[in-house]
Design a protein around this motif. Structure first.
Motif, PDB file in Angstrom:
ATOM      1  N   GLY A   1      -5.043  21.287  23.738  1.00 29.06           N
ATOM      2  CA  GLY A   1      -6.347  21.798  23.376  1.00 29.06           C
ATOM      3  C   GLY A   1      -7.324  20.667  23.100  1.00 29.06           C
ATOM      4  O   GLY A   1      -7.008  19.492  23.258  1.00 29.06           O
ATOM      5  N   PRO A   2      -8.537  20.999  22.655  1.00 33.51           N
ATOM      6  CA  PRO A   2      -9.520  19.960  22.349  1.00 33.51           C
ATOM      7  C   PRO A   2      -9.134  19.161  21.109  1.00 33.51           C
ATOM      8  O   PRO A   2      -8.501  19.681  20.188  1.00 33.51           O
ATOM      9  CB  PRO A   2     -10.807  20.764  22.109  1.00 33.51           C
ATOM     10  N   LEU A   3      -9.522  17.898  21.077  1.00 30.53           N
ATOM     11  CA  LEU A   3      -9.258  17.054  19.918  1.00 30.53           C
ATOM     12  C   LEU A   3     -10.195  17.423  18.778  1.00 30.53           C
ATOM     13  O   LEU A   3     -11.393  17.629  18.987  1.00 30.53           O
ATOM     14  CB  LEU A   3      -9.447  15.582  20.289  1.00 30.53           C
ATOM     15  N   MET A   4      -9.652  17.520  17.577  1.00 29.86           N
ATOM     16  CA  MET A   4     -10.438  17.872  16.397  1.00 29.86           C
ATOM     17  C   MET A   4     -10.270  16.789  15.342  1.00 29.86           C
ATOM     18  O   MET A   4      -9.144  16.397  15.022  1.00 29.86           O
ATOM     19  CB  MET A   4      -9.973  19.217  15.834  1.00 29.86           C
ATOM     20  N   THR A   5     -11.365  16.284  14.822  1.00 31.01           N
ATOM     21  CA  THR A   5     -11.314  15.272  13.769  1.00 31.01           C
ATOM     22  C   THR A   5     -11.102  15.932  12.413  1.00 31.01           C
ATOM     23  O   THR A   5     -11.750  16.937  12.089  1.00 31.01           O
ATOM     24  CB  THR A   5     -12.618  14.454  13.738  1.00 31.01           C
ATOM     25  N   LEU A   6     -10.178  15.402  11.632  1.00 29.68           N
ATOM     26  CA  LEU A   6      -9.951  15.913  10.278  1.00 29.68           C
ATOM     27  C   LEU A   6     -11.046  15.360   9.373  1.00 29.68           C
ATOM     28  O   LEU A   6     -11.053  14.178   9.031  1.00 29.68           O
ATOM     29  CB  LEU A   6      -8.566  15.503   9.760  1.00 29.68           C
ATOM     30  N   THR A   7     -11.974  16.224   9.005  1.00 26.03           N
ATOM     31  CA  THR A   7     -13.133  15.819   8.219  1.00 26.03           C
ATOM     32  C   THR A   7     -12.712  15.324   6.836  1.00 26.03           C
ATOM     33  O   THR A   7     -11.955  15.995   6.127  1.00 26.03           O
ATOM     34  CB  THR A   7     -14.118  16.995   8.060  1.00 26.03           C
TER      35      THR A   7
ATOM     36  N   ASN B   1      -6.644  21.420   4.765  1.00 22.34           N
ATOM     37  CA  ASN B   1      -6.630  22.765   5.344  1.00 22.34           C
ATOM     38  C   ASN B   1      -7.142  22.688   6.776  1.00 22.34           C
ATOM     39  O   ASN B   1      -8.321  22.406   7.004  1.00 22.34           O
ATOM     40  CB  ASN B   1      -7.504  23.704   4.509  1.00 22.34           C
ATOM     41  N   ILE B   2      -6.254  22.906   7.738  1.00 18.68           N
ATOM     42  CA  ILE B   2      -6.619  22.793   9.147  1.00 18.68           C
ATOM     43  C   ILE B   2      -7.571  23.902   9.565  1.00 18.68           C
ATOM     44  O   ILE B   2      -8.532  23.675  10.317  1.00 18.68           O
ATOM     45  CB  ILE B   2      -5.350  22.832  10.034  1.00 18.68           C
TER      46      ILE B   2
ATOM     47  N   GLU C   1      -9.812  25.598   7.835  1.00 15.53           N
ATOM     48  CA  GLU C   1     -11.162  25.400   7.315  1.00 15.53           C
ATOM     49  C   GLU C   1     -11.684  23.998   7.613  1.00 15.53           C
ATOM     50  O   GLU C   1     -12.862  23.709   7.371  1.00 15.53           O
ATOM     51  CB  GLU C   1     -11.177  25.637   5.794  1.00 15.53           C
ATOM     52  N   ASN C   2     -10.809  23.130   8.121  1.00 14.13           N
ATOM     53  CA  ASN C   2     -11.144  21.730   8.395  1.00 14.13           C
ATOM     54  C   ASN C   2     -11.766  21.061   7.167  1.00 14.13           C
ATOM     55  O   ASN C   2     -12.872  20.510   7.215  1.00 14.13           O
ATOM     56  CB  ASN C   2     -12.083  21.602   9.592  1.00 14.13           C
ATOM     57  N   CYS C   3     -11.047  21.115   6.071  1.00 14.53           N
ATOM     58  CA  CYS C   3     -11.573  20.528   4.839  1.00 14.53           C
ATOM     59  C   CYS C   3     -10.430  20.000   3.971  1.00 14.53           C
ATOM     60  O   CYS C   3      -9.285  20.428   4.094  1.00 14.53           O
ATOM     61  CB  CYS C   3     -12.395  21.551   4.052  1.00 14.53           C
ATOM     62  N   VAL C   4     -10.767  19.065   3.091  1.00 15.76           N
ATOM     63  CA  VAL C   4      -9.815  18.507   2.140  1.00 15.76           C
ATOM     64  C   VAL C   4      -9.708  19.444   0.940  1.00 15.76           C
ATOM     65  O   VAL C   4     -10.719  19.827   0.349  1.00 15.76           O
ATOM     66  CB  VAL C   4     -10.277  17.105   1.678  1.00 15.76           C
TER      67      VAL C   4
ATOM     68  N   GLY D   1       3.827  21.694  12.832  1.00 15.27           N
ATOM     69  CA  GLY D   1       3.355  23.064  13.016  1.00 15.27           C
ATOM     70  C   GLY D   1       2.695  23.341  14.351  1.00 15.27           C
ATOM     71  O   GLY D   1       1.677  24.055  14.413  1.00 15.27           O
ATOM     72  N   GLY D   2       3.234  22.799  15.432  1.00 13.37           N
ATOM     73  CA  GLY D   2       2.677  23.078  16.755  1.00 13.37           C
ATOM     74  C   GLY D   2       1.420  22.285  17.089  1.00 13.37           C
ATOM     75  O   GLY D   2       0.756  22.560  18.095  1.00 13.37           O
ATOM     76  N   ARG D   3       1.086  21.311  16.249  1.00 17.75           N
ATOM     77  CA  ARG D   3      -0.073  20.454  16.514  1.00 17.75           C
ATOM     78  C   ARG D   3       0.350  18.986  16.487  1.00 17.75           C
ATOM     79  O   ARG D   3       1.241  18.602  15.729  1.00 17.75           O
ATOM     80  CB  ARG D   3      -1.178  20.668  15.468  1.00 17.75           C
ATOM     81  N   LEU D   4      -0.288  18.189  17.322  1.00 22.72           N
ATOM     82  CA  LEU D   4      -0.105  16.746  17.276  1.00 22.72           C
ATOM     83  C   LEU D   4      -1.211  16.148  16.408  1.00 22.72           C
ATOM     84  O   LEU D   4      -2.388  16.513  16.545  1.00 22.72           O
ATOM     85  CB  LEU D   4      -0.184  16.145  18.675  1.00 22.72           C
TER      86      LEU D   4
END
Length: 520
Positions: free
Chosen positions: A5-11, A41-42, A44-47, A301-304
């Motif tokens: 899938g698309p790359l997502m930055t962990l904010t 939290n993946i 919500e993409n938040c700490v 959990g199924g993500r790299l």
């Protein structure tokens, strides 16, 4: 067949030397950096929370507390020997601590138990140190000497707990897989490691990066540009593919028979999924940068999770059923899957229910996309004319099949909320009436979890009475299962301890009878 899938930055999460482990709940991960630990939290993409190690202190390992340590959310190793229970405090110096007696390599979670892996290769349950006075602690024997541990795996087999270490032998300059059985001493309630085998892999100088799989196979990228796999049970080296570049490369197992490899190109970099079974690239994407410290890539959990330069990025492993492995390897690579594509769509199109049931009962490989198409077909009772009992029976056949949760989770977004609610209701019925199907309870729970996760927000905002009643009913079912699992877990630990217990040999006696005290 997999895709990226698309790359997502962990904010809010910086880069550097990073390690990522599972959180307590789905879509939550623990990110360890040199000076801090982040609960992220993946979805919500938040700490959610951050713990700071303090000036001059290095965080060596961090895992979820799994709700087993009071208010603590994470368990952290600081410096070399200090274990910290990260609670609501943001500084580890204000949290509860425990000082161990030798250098810690990492913490590992196995079957909801926290294990300590030491730098000398020995292991011990963290609970052992918490529950016993310091003066009673047993110093376990070293497993590796004159060797540097590069990676460790703790595995639960049917009858034993196994630890595997990938080490660099300083004497021979070779990579070696050390395999040992974890043994419980019932007298002291401590664990030791009985070394079972030492398998040489290759010269360390030939290797750019490496990864130890859960089956203790070793995947390496060599200086020659070859991606190779070493299997300890056969002592054979298999060349899989040539990688585009070895610069800034790293590698990680994603499943048995598949690895992810990343590296730098003249412009940007590459990320590939490689089937070691079929010796082919099954999915790939481009990345802007692959510069990293430490391992650089983790599967959770199924993500790299990729530690790239000053950022941590995440990419979902998903399905790409229009191409992928089929287009790369041809029809002979997956004959059963091709049979599914040739047969099932036509049976669904022609409403041939009886032949469709026969097909799903006998085909060994049904790709996730087609399996969901069959489910959608059986849900359409106006089209099939099935009675509720028959519909439940046919769906039970599909629920019983082995699937990739990562792939199916991506496919489930195609369902409507109404379809999700109907399936959840049927899953709950099968949980209480197992005689209706041969589907295992674990499969039913996995499906229930995937369905509710795929439509989480719709379920949260729904005020429909029937929806709320169903959610409450599912909650009661899960609570009942949790109670049963707790009882089984307690029994399993007892049986495991019995199997791993060392008892003193019985001495022959010329007395009529003998009474000996055995401590358990």
């Amino acid at each position: 067949m997999m895709s990226l899938g698309p790359l997502m930055t962990l904010t809010g999460v910086g880069g550097g030397e990073v390690a990522v482990t599972e959180g307590e709940v789905r879509n939550q991960v623990v990110v360890m950096q040199e000076g801090k630990v982040v609960l992220f939290n993946i979805e919500e993409n938040c700490v959610e929370q951050t713990w700071y190690g303090g000036t001059g202190r290095k965080v060596r390992s961090a895992v979820s507390a799994l709700g087993l340590a009071g208010e603590a959310k994470v368990i952290i190793v600081v410096d070399k020997r200090t274990v910290v229970w990260g609670n609501k405090e943001t500084k580890v110096e204000n949290c509860d601590k425990l000082e161990l007696y030798k250098d810690i390599r990492e913490l590992v979670v196995l079957d909801r138990q926290h294990w300590v892996i030491f730098e000398d290769g020995s292991v011990q349950l963290l609970e052992y140190f918490k529950n016993n006075p310091r003066e009673d602690w047993v110093s376990s024997s070293s497993v590796v000497e004159g060797e540097v541990i590069l990676q460790s795996r703790l595995i639960q087999t049917t009858s034993h707990t196994v630890v595997g270490h990938l080490v660099r032998d300083e004497t021979t300059a070779r990579l070696v897989v050390v395999k040992g059985q974890v043994v419980l001493n019932s007298d002291k309630q401590s664990h030791s490691v009985l070394v079972l085998s030492r398998t040489p892999v290759c010269l360390a100088s030939e290797v750019v990066c490496q990864d130890l799989g859960l089956d203790l196979s070793v995947a390496v990228v060599k200086t020659s540009g070859s991606l190779c796999v070493f299997k300890p049970n056969t002592d054979l080296e298999e060349e899989v593919v040539k990688v585009p570049s070895i610069d800034h490369s790293t590698i990680a197992h994603t499943t048995t028979g598949q690895v992810a490899v990343m590296g730098a190109l003249a412009e940007g970099g590459y990320l590939q999924l490689v089937s070691t079974a079929y010796r082919a690239v099954v999915a790939e994407t481009k990345v802007k940068n692959t510069s990293h410290k430490g391992k650089g890539m983790f599967l959770v959990g199924g993500r790299l999770y990729l530690s790239i330069s000053s950022r941590v990025m995440s990419v979902q492993l998903g399905s790409n059923l229009a191409g992928g492995l089929d287009s790369l390897l041809g029809r002979l690579a997956q004959p059963q899957a091709q049979t599914s594509y040739n047969v099932l769509p036509d049976l669904i199109k022609n409403n041939n229910t009886s032949k469709l049931v026969d097909a799903i009962s006998h085909l060994q490989d049904i790709p996730e996309q087609l399996l969901l198409e069959c489910i959608i077909y059986f849900l359409d009772t106006e089209r099939t004319g099935l009675s509720p009992e028959t519909e439940l029976s046919y769906l039970g056949i599909l629920f019983s099949r082995s699937i990739s949760q990562a792939i199916m989770s991506e496919e489930l977004f195609r369902l409507s909320l109404e379809q999700v609610l109907r399936l959840c209701k049927m899953l709950d019925t099968l949980m209480h009436e197992p005689a209706e199907t041969e589907c295992e309870e674990r499969n039913l729970l996995d499906w229930m979890s995937m369905l509710m996760t795929s439509h989480y927000m719709q379920l949260v905002v729904s005020r429909d009475k029937d929806t709320l009643d169903l959610i409450n009913k599912l909650q009661e079912t899960v609570k009942s299962v949790q109670e049963s699992v707790k009882l089984m877990t307690d029994s399993r630990v007892l049986v495991q301890n019995i199997m791993n217990t060392k008892t003193q040999p019985v001495k022959n006696s010329n007395q009529a009878y003998c009474i000996e005290i055995i401590q358990i």
